[in-house]
Design a protein around this motif. Structure first.
Motif, PDB file in Angstrom:
ATOM      1  N   ARG A 190       0.704  -1.253   0.059  1.00  0.00           N
ATOM      2  CA  ARG A 190       0.214   0.242   0.112  1.00  0.00           C
ATOM      3  C   ARG A 190       0.760   1.198  -0.031  1.00  0.00           C
ATOM      4  NH1 ARG A 190      -2.145  -1.093   4.419  1.00  0.00           N
ATOM      5  NH2 ARG A 190      -0.982   0.429   5.679  1.00  0.00           N
ATOM      6  N   GLU A 191       2.010   1.367   0.783  1.00  0.00           N
ATOM      7  CA  GLU A 191       2.718   2.575   1.163  1.00  0.00           C
ATOM      8  C   GLU A 191       3.925   2.805   0.173  1.00  0.00           C
ATOM      9  OE1 GLU A 191       0.973   4.788   2.701  1.00  0.00           O
ATOM     10  OE2 GLU A 191      -0.128   3.742   4.324  1.00  0.00           O
ATOM     11  N   VAL A 192       4.418   1.593  -0.298  1.00  0.00           N
ATOM     12  CA  VAL A 192       5.629   1.346  -1.171  1.00  0.00           C
ATOM     13  C   VAL A 192       5.524   1.394  -2.753  1.00  0.00           C
ATOM     14  CG1 VAL A 192       8.086   0.786  -0.965  1.00  0.00           C
ATOM     15  CG2 VAL A 192       6.940   1.180   0.874  1.00  0.00           C
ATOM     16  N   PHE A 193       5.057  -0.022  -2.778  1.00  0.00           N
ATOM     17  CA  PHE A 193       5.181  -0.669  -4.082  1.00  0.00           C
ATOM     18  C   PHE A 193       4.022   0.106  -4.899  1.00  0.00           C
ATOM     19  CE2 PHE A 193       7.430  -3.754  -1.973  1.00  0.00           C
ATOM     20  CZ  PHE A 193       8.452  -3.660  -2.825  1.00  0.00           C
ATOM     21  N   GLY A 194       2.719   0.338  -4.255  1.00  0.00           N
ATOM     22  CA  GLY A 194       1.399   0.801  -5.056  1.00  0.00           C
ATOM     23  C   GLY A 194       1.644   2.119  -5.641  1.00  0.00           C
ATOM     24  N   PRO A 195       2.307   3.161  -4.617  1.00  0.00           N
ATOM     25  CA  PRO A 195       2.547   4.455  -5.477  1.00  0.00           C
ATOM     26  C   PRO A 195       3.549   4.306  -6.482  1.00  0.00           C
ATOM     27  CG  PRO A 195       2.547   4.605  -2.925  1.00  0.00           C
ATOM     28  CD  PRO A 195       2.547   3.027  -3.642  1.00  0.00           C
ATOM     29  N   LEU A 196       4.242   3.288  -6.488  1.00  0.00           N
ATOM     30  CA  LEU A 196       5.381   3.289  -7.497  1.00  0.00           C
ATOM     31  C   LEU A 196       4.966   2.515  -8.714  1.00  0.00           C
ATOM     32  CD1 LEU A 196       8.482   2.786  -5.348  1.00  0.00           C
ATOM     33  CD2 LEU A 196       7.546   4.991  -6.105  1.00  0.00           C
ATOM     34  N   GLU A 197       3.803   2.322  -9.050  1.00  0.00           N
ATOM     35  CA  GLU A 197       3.344   1.415 -10.136  1.00  0.00           C
ATOM     36  C   GLU A 197       3.158   2.561 -11.214  1.00  0.00           C
ATOM     37  OE1 GLU A 197      -0.326  -0.175  -8.969  1.00  0.00           O
ATOM     38  OE2 GLU A 197       0.321  -1.914  -7.922  1.00  0.00           O
ATOM     39  N   ALA A 198       3.143   2.014 -12.416  1.00  0.00           N
ATOM     40  CA  ALA A 198       2.636   2.787 -13.544  1.00  0.00           C
ATOM     41  C   ALA A 198       1.290   3.725 -13.421  1.00  0.00           C
ATOM     42  CB  ALA A 198       2.593   2.038 -14.833  1.00  0.00           C
ATOM     43  N   GLY A 199       1.300   5.077 -13.433  1.00  0.00           N
ATOM     44  CA  GLY A 199       0.120   5.569 -13.020  1.00  0.00           C
ATOM     45  C   GLY A 199       0.009   5.964 -11.669  1.00  0.00           C
ATOM     46  N   GLY A 200       0.875   5.719 -10.701  1.00  0.00           N
ATOM     47  CA  GLY A 200       1.307   5.995  -9.310  1.00  0.00           C
ATOM     48  C   GLY A 200       1.543   7.346  -9.170  1.00  0.00           C
ATOM     49  N   ASP A 201       1.650   8.027  -8.048  1.00  0.00           N
ATOM     50  CA  ASP A 201       2.025   9.372  -7.618  1.00  0.00           C
ATOM     51  C   ASP A 201       3.378   9.437  -7.292  1.00  0.00           C
ATOM     52  OD1 ASP A 201       1.786   8.536  -5.236  1.00  0.00           O
ATOM     53  OD2 ASP A 201      -0.051   9.678  -4.687  1.00  0.00           O
TER      54      ASP A 201
END
Length: 213
Positions: A102-113
């Protein structure tokens, strides 16, 4: 597959070579943020190598963020539910993988912030760290270090495993942490980190590492 050939190297040279390799790394999923694993038992000190690579990237003009998996341990009430030395809990339940997604990998996905939380929980104080979020610019690298990382299906774009032989692991692990050693034996059997990592570093003698990349 035969044994891996390892070449002697210095830590400084290794940090430089890894940084140079990472400059051209492009995630396969289209993310603008490469995600790197520095995997190894605590006694192997993979975090030292992650910080060394971070500094080598900095002098080359590339942003990076070091994230230690130990900053995402579960609260003691959950982590130690079955006792302070339960190997199964250590292997499967000590780390808050949901929070890491939630806090590390999700924001670094394509389209993340690109807005990453560098740590969540202070295990010594057993409370939230309340650390501020860090926004990685496009092209910035996330360098995660910790144990047992390569069995989690995290979307790493390159993995480095810092290896200790079983004898060196026992020698370098504090005696009151020897109860964790069966977890690393299981990890070796089930995951084969030395065989699956993109880069292997052997650190039985910390003054004279060797690597294969």
């Amino acid at each position: 597959m035969g044994p891996v050939r390892l070449e002697a190297i210095t830590w400084d040279r290794l940090g430089d070579l890894l940084a140079e390799r990472l400059l051209d790394l492009e995630p396969a999923d289209g993310s603008p943020w490469p995600r790197i694993a520095f995997d190894g038992a605590p006694a192997a000190r993979p975090g030292d190598l992650a910080h060394r690579v971070c500094e080598a990237l900095r002098v080359r003009g590339r942003s990076s963020l070091v994230v230690g998996a130990e900053g995402f341990l579960r609260p003691a009430s959950v982590r130690l539910e079955y006792g302070h030395r339960d190997v199964e809990s250590y292997y499967d339940g000590w780390y808050d993988t949901g929070a890491l997604w939630r806090e590390v990998f999700g924001p670094l996905e394509a389209g993340g912030d690109g807005r990453v939380l560098p740590d969540l929980w202070d295990p010594a104080a057993d409370r939230a760290t309340r650390s501020p979020y860090v926004r990685l610019p496009p092209g910035g690298l996330m360098l995660m270090h910790g144990p047992l990382l390569l069995r989690r299906w995290f979307p790493f774009d390159l993995s480095v495993h810092v290896l200790l032989s079983s004898g060196a692991l026992r020698r370098c692990t504090p005696e009151d942490e020897h109860w964790t050693l069966p977890a690393f034996e299981r990890y070796e059997r089930e995951t084969d980190p030395a065989g699956t990592a993109d880069v292997l570093v052997r650190a039985d003698d910390p003054r004279h590492p060797a690597w294969s990349g």
